[in-house]
Design a protein around this motif. Sequence first.
Motif, PDB file in Angstrom:
ATOM      1  N   LYS A 270      -4.517   1.703  -3.000  1.00  0.00           N
ATOM      2  CA  LYS A 270      -5.221   1.653  -1.715  1.00  0.00           C
ATOM      3  C   LYS A 270      -5.838   3.013  -1.372  1.00  0.00           C
ATOM      4  O   LYS A 270      -6.987   3.089  -0.945  1.00  0.00           O
ATOM      5  N   ASN A 274      -9.824   3.552  -1.166  1.00  0.00           N
ATOM      6  CA  ASN A 274     -10.357   4.029   0.108  1.00  0.00           C
ATOM      7  C   ASN A 274     -11.193   5.300  -0.096  1.00  0.00           C
ATOM      8  O   ASN A 274     -12.269   5.467   0.487  1.00  0.00           O
ATOM      9  N   THR A 277     -14.562   4.337  -1.593  1.00  0.00           N
ATOM     10  CA  THR A 277     -15.522   3.758  -0.631  1.00  0.00           C
ATOM     11  C   THR A 277     -16.169   4.841   0.218  1.00  0.00           C
ATOM     12  O   THR A 277     -17.315   4.697   0.653  1.00  0.00           O
ATOM     13  N   TRP A 287     -14.601  -1.596  -2.685  1.00  0.00           N
ATOM     14  CA  TRP A 287     -14.263  -2.395  -1.503  1.00  0.00           C
ATOM     15  C   TRP A 287     -13.368  -3.577  -1.879  1.00  0.00           C
ATOM     16  O   TRP A 287     -12.414  -3.899  -1.159  1.00  0.00           O
ATOM     17  N   LEU A 290      -9.887  -2.265  -2.563  1.00  0.00           N
ATOM     18  CA  LEU A 290      -9.243  -1.937  -1.287  1.00  0.00           C
ATOM     19  C   LEU A 290      -8.794  -3.217  -0.590  1.00  0.00           C
ATOM     20  O   LEU A 290      -7.683  -3.289  -0.035  1.00  0.00           O
ATOM     21  N   GLY A 291      -9.653  -4.244  -0.642  1.00  0.00           N
ATOM     22  CA  GLY A 291      -9.282  -5.526  -0.051  1.00  0.00           C
ATOM     23  C   GLY A 291      -8.040  -6.120  -0.697  1.00  0.00           C
ATOM     24  O   GLY A 291      -7.143  -6.621  -0.014  1.00  0.00           O
ATOM     25  N   ALA A 306     -12.516  -5.107   4.318  1.00  0.00           N
ATOM     26  CA  ALA A 306     -12.905  -4.622   2.992  1.00  0.00           C
ATOM     27  C   ALA A 306     -13.626  -5.701   2.188  1.00  0.00           C
ATOM     28  O   ALA A 306     -14.674  -5.453   1.578  1.00  0.00           O
ATOM     29  N   LYS A 309     -17.130  -6.302   3.326  1.00  0.00           N
ATOM     30  CA  LYS A 309     -18.034  -5.259   2.847  1.00  0.00           C
ATOM     31  C   LYS A 309     -18.508  -5.581   1.430  1.00  0.00           C
ATOM     32  O   LYS A 309     -19.691  -5.432   1.095  1.00  0.00           O
TER      33      LYS A 309
END
Length: 410
Positions: A270, A274, A277, A287, A290-291, A306, A309
């Motif tokens: 994560k 992050n 991004t 993204w 991260l999601g 996320a 995006k």
Amino acid sequence: MKKIFVMAMMAAAATTAFAQDALVKEAKSLFGSGKLDEAAAKLAPALTSAETKDKAAAWNLMNDIKYKAYQDEFSKFAMRQDVNTDRMISSLIEGYEAAVKCNEFDQQPNEKGKVKVRFLKNNAARYQNERQWLYNGGVMQYQADNMPGAIKAWGAYIESAKSPLFEGLTMPQDTLLADATYNTALLSYQQKDYATAKKFAELATQFPDKEDDAINMKLFIQKETCQTKADSLEYLAELKRLHAAKPDKEQYFNLLQEYYVRANDTEALKAWANEETKLDANNKMAWALLGEAEMNAENWDAAITAFKKAVELDPTWTPCVFNTGICLNSKAIALQDELMDKKSMNISNENLEKVKAVLKEALVYLEKTRELDPEREKTNWAYPLYRIYYSLKDQAKMKELEAIDPSLKD
């Protein structure tokens, strides 16, 4: 008694020195008789003995023996006769290596402190002419599926490019060195000889057309040889350095992704995603990662943000469209549980509408997933979509899905 003992030691040393020099003479005689293998075997102990009086001459003799063996096989090759390729190429390599050792000793001062070079000129001319056959020999060994032989021949060819043996000579333009260097590294890597592969990959980075591939090979060698936590962290640091230096190279991002996913550390993944991004807001994969990290941690709002995006950047990216719908559905379930009266297990109409609003948003993404992936080849959207129709009491849509997949009724 002491004097006798010292004299005995001196006599023994003289005898040993005489014995080593005698080996050189015997080897020279055998060489003159054409008994090359016997001559080489006879000479070998004298090359490493500290008692050999003239090491340069001894090594030069080995050079002559091996070069003659090479010439004998090469003449057969030139006449299209049966040739022992291994003997031809290995003799050339060993002859060249002996000439290099000869030069090392030949450059040393004698007992009077003077350097009298005796063998360099002839040997430099000899191997300058034959150097091309170190490369050709590598090709022949490669074609014969003798990979260690190819590596040895090409390695000698590469290292001879900067040999003191040729210092001061005008060498022809070397158009084969880049390929030889990279190919030696690649063959060594394929043979899992990582030390040799790393050595030649490092050399290959000096050639512009091989630099990127050589850097990647060094990286894969580092990856293959990771054994400790410290090794792993060094590999990660190198990956990050390369990624920062060349952010447009997808392979570095992909290798970082692989590293963090395999580490099975959601927080680390994560944090890295992050970070990515922020470096590039148009990186849809960052993204998406991260999601996934937020989704695994059940942080539904962060995951939804996320994934949205990623979908914004690529509206047809089916897995991300699906995951957005799944996270919205999970958010609705969590919201219903939060808003439900724990005593009566009922939910007010006002709160129920809040839940339905989230479900309807989830429905948009899951129906879009169905549109993008009607045969469910990438995602299994049928069950979560059916459950949303059930929650929204849409009987017609439920029956439509049941016709596609009767197991949904169970």
